[in-house]
Design a protein around this motif. Structure first.
Motif: not given
Length: 210
Positions: A25, A41, A81, A85, A111, A115-116, A119-120, A122-123
């Motif tokens: 990703y 990210a 999740v 994605l 993006v 936000r990147a 997001g990464l 949390g992932m």
């Protein structure tokens, strides 16, 4: 101190280098956006690894009893999740391809680096294997005398630095890939291939280990 530095570097690279859904990703995200977004990210992934290394150093043997009961639910959440994605990435790539072909609508909102990063972060935090990995390393390397705070800090910082350097390398590869695939069709194929890989890796999370 040197031993803690080397152990932290090895631990960071050990958890970061295997190619998984997060790495796929990250590369795809950088390819379709920019190196700045990809670097943010990458910092999110490294932050999660650093936090888990810190938790492992601080928590010690108590981690095993905490993680084991929730490992399976976390696997399911992580798989859901990642599958979301994959679907979102594939559908978004098709939409962007059609929009550019017809020129009837502007591209989707870009993006942002923040936000990147989130997001990464949390992932990566959803992966229970990361904390188990660091906990096993910490517990396995301890002798009769526990390491002091300086050694623990060096271990955590070294693990973070190793993870960050590898994730930035992946982001750089994504940026090069994005520049190479300047055509709309090339970007579409890359995005769909990435989404397919992420979906496969999500399914593999749910396969019991033999």
């Amino acid at each position: 101190m040197t031993a803690a530095l080397v152990a932290g570097l090895l631990a960071g690279y050990g958890i970061a280098m295997p190619v998984g859904a997060v790495a796929a990703y990250l590369v795809a995200l950088t390819a379709r956006t920019s190196l700045k977004v990809g670097a943010a990210a990458a910092a999110g992934v490294a932050t999660a690894d650093g936090l888990y290394a810190l938790t492992a150093v601080a928590g010690g043997s108590a981690l095993t009893g905490v993680i084991t009961p929730i490992a399976l639910p976390l696997r399911w959440v992580s798989a859901v999740v990642l599958m979301a994605l994959a679907v979102h990435g594939g559908a978004g790539a098709i939409t962007r391809f059609r929009d550019r072909r017809t020129s009837t609508r502007p591209d989707t909102a870009p993006v942002s680096p923040a936000r990147a990063y989130l997001g990464l972060l949390g992932m990566t935090m959803l992966n229970p294997l990361t904390i188990t990995y660091f906990a096993a390393l910490v517990l396995g390397s301890r002798t009769t005398a526990d390491p002091g705070l300086p050694e623990q800090a060096v271990f955590v910082l070294a693990a973070f630095a190793a993870s960050a350097s590898w994730q930035l390398l992946l982001a750089g590869g994504g940026a090069v890939l994005g520049r190479a695939l300047t055509g709309d069709r090339g970007r579409l194929i890359t995005a769909l291939a990435s989404s397919a890989l992420i979906a496969v890796l999500a399914v593999q999370l749910l396969i019991p280990e033999s």
